[in-house]
Design a protein around this motif. Sequence first.
Motif, PDB file in Angstrom:
ATOM      1  N   TRP A 246    -123.737 -11.534  -9.985  1.00  0.00           N
ATOM      2  CA  TRP A 246    -123.761 -12.143  -8.659  1.00  0.00           C
ATOM      3  C   TRP A 246    -124.107 -11.059  -7.658  1.00  0.00           C
ATOM      4  CZ3 TRP A 246    -120.393 -10.190  -5.052  1.00  0.00           C
ATOM      5  CH2 TRP A 246    -119.248  -9.545  -5.515  1.00  0.00           C
TER       6      TRP A 246
ATOM      7  N   GLU B 144    -126.510 -19.624  -2.459  1.00  0.00           N
ATOM      8  CA  GLU B 144    -125.654 -20.231  -1.446  1.00  0.00           C
ATOM      9  C   GLU B 144    -125.734 -19.440  -0.142  1.00  0.00           C
ATOM     10  OE1 GLU B 144    -120.920 -21.119  -1.115  1.00  0.00           O
ATOM     11  OE2 GLU B 144    -121.874 -21.347  -3.069  1.00  0.00           O
ATOM     12  N   TRP B 145    -126.210 -20.084   0.926  1.00  0.00           N
ATOM     13  CA  TRP B 145    -126.357 -19.468   2.240  1.00  0.00           C
ATOM     14  C   TRP B 145    -125.189 -19.826   3.147  1.00  0.00           C
ATOM     15  CZ3 TRP B 145    -130.186 -16.134   3.630  1.00  0.00           C
ATOM     16  CH2 TRP B 145    -131.315 -16.087   2.836  1.00  0.00           C
ATOM     17  N   THR B 146    -124.838 -18.926   4.070  1.00  0.00           N
ATOM     18  CA  THR B 146    -123.910 -19.283   5.137  1.00  0.00           C
ATOM     19  C   THR B 146    -124.673 -20.159   6.129  1.00  0.00           C
ATOM     20  OG1 THR B 146    -124.464 -17.262   6.366  1.00  0.00           O
ATOM     21  CG2 THR B 146    -122.509 -17.189   4.930  1.00  0.00           C
ATOM     22  N   THR B 147    -123.955 -20.853   6.983  1.00  0.00           N
ATOM     23  CA  THR B 147    -124.612 -21.774   7.917  1.00  0.00           C
ATOM     24  C   THR B 147    -125.546 -21.063   8.886  1.00  0.00           C
ATOM     25  OG1 THR B 147    -122.663 -21.707   9.341  1.00  0.00           O
ATOM     26  CG2 THR B 147    -122.825 -23.548   7.804  1.00  0.00           C
TER      27      THR B 147
ATOM     28  N   GLU C 124    -126.026 -16.251  -7.653  1.00  0.00           N
ATOM     29  CA  GLU C 124    -125.252 -16.176  -8.892  1.00  0.00           C
ATOM     30  C   GLU C 124    -126.170 -16.509 -10.052  1.00  0.00           C
ATOM     31  OE1 GLU C 124    -121.558 -18.308  -8.927  1.00  0.00           O
ATOM     32  OE2 GLU C 124    -121.195 -17.859  -6.817  1.00  0.00           O
TER      33      GLU C 124
ATOM     34  N   GLN D 260    -127.463 -20.261  -8.966  1.00  0.00           N
ATOM     35  CA  GLN D 260    -127.076 -20.806  -7.666  1.00  0.00           C
ATOM     36  C   GLN D 260    -127.435 -19.839  -6.550  1.00  0.00           C
ATOM     37  OE1 GLN D 260    -122.948 -21.867  -7.487  1.00  0.00           O
ATOM     38  NE2 GLN D 260    -123.080 -22.650  -5.415  1.00  0.00           N
TER      39      GLN D 260
ATOM     40  N   VAL E 292    -126.242 -14.449   2.094  1.00  0.00           N
ATOM     41  CA  VAL E 292    -126.571 -15.263   0.935  1.00  0.00           C
ATOM     42  C   VAL E 292    -125.868 -14.701  -0.289  1.00  0.00           C
ATOM     43  CG1 VAL E 292    -128.685 -13.959   0.406  1.00  0.00           C
ATOM     44  CG2 VAL E 292    -128.479 -16.337  -0.361  1.00  0.00           C
ATOM     45  N   ARG E 293    -125.472 -15.596  -1.175  1.00  0.00           N
ATOM     46  CA  ARG E 293    -124.883 -15.208  -2.461  1.00  0.00           C
ATOM     47  C   ARG E 293    -125.747 -15.810  -3.554  1.00  0.00           C
ATOM     48  NH1 ARG E 293    -119.616 -13.784  -4.729  1.00  0.00           N
ATOM     49  NH2 ARG E 293    -119.519 -14.548  -6.857  1.00  0.00           N
TER      50      ARG E 293
ATOM     51  N   GLU F  35    -124.367 -10.462  -3.287  1.00  0.00           N
ATOM     52  CA  GLU F  35    -124.249 -10.937  -1.913  1.00  0.00           C
ATOM     53  C   GLU F  35    -125.068 -10.005  -1.034  1.00  0.00           C
ATOM     54  OE1 GLU F  35    -119.908 -13.083  -1.828  1.00  0.00           O
ATOM     55  OE2 GLU F  35    -120.068 -11.081  -0.975  1.00  0.00           O
TER      56      GLU F  35
END
Length: 70
Positions: free
Chosen positions: A59, A43-46, A54, A41, A51-52, A61
């Motif tokens: 994991w 996953e970006w902030t808006t 996994e 996965q 970004v994270r 960040e």
Amino acid sequence: MAPVPLINLSVKHHQTQEEARRRLETAVQELSGTLGVVLRQVEWTTDRNKVRLEGVGFWVEMWVDAQALH
């Protein structure tokens, strides 16, 4: 209880925050291609400054601010 990171690293990027953000996006794209199925996965902030990633057993960040990549 939140997991405690094993490594904390900050590196001054000597660029504008926008350029540092673009370079972070490029690095994540390259990592996604390299890590393939190990990466589960992204996953970006808006605002795309953080970004994270996994994956299997890890994991990470990463984020940029006006001065550094963390």
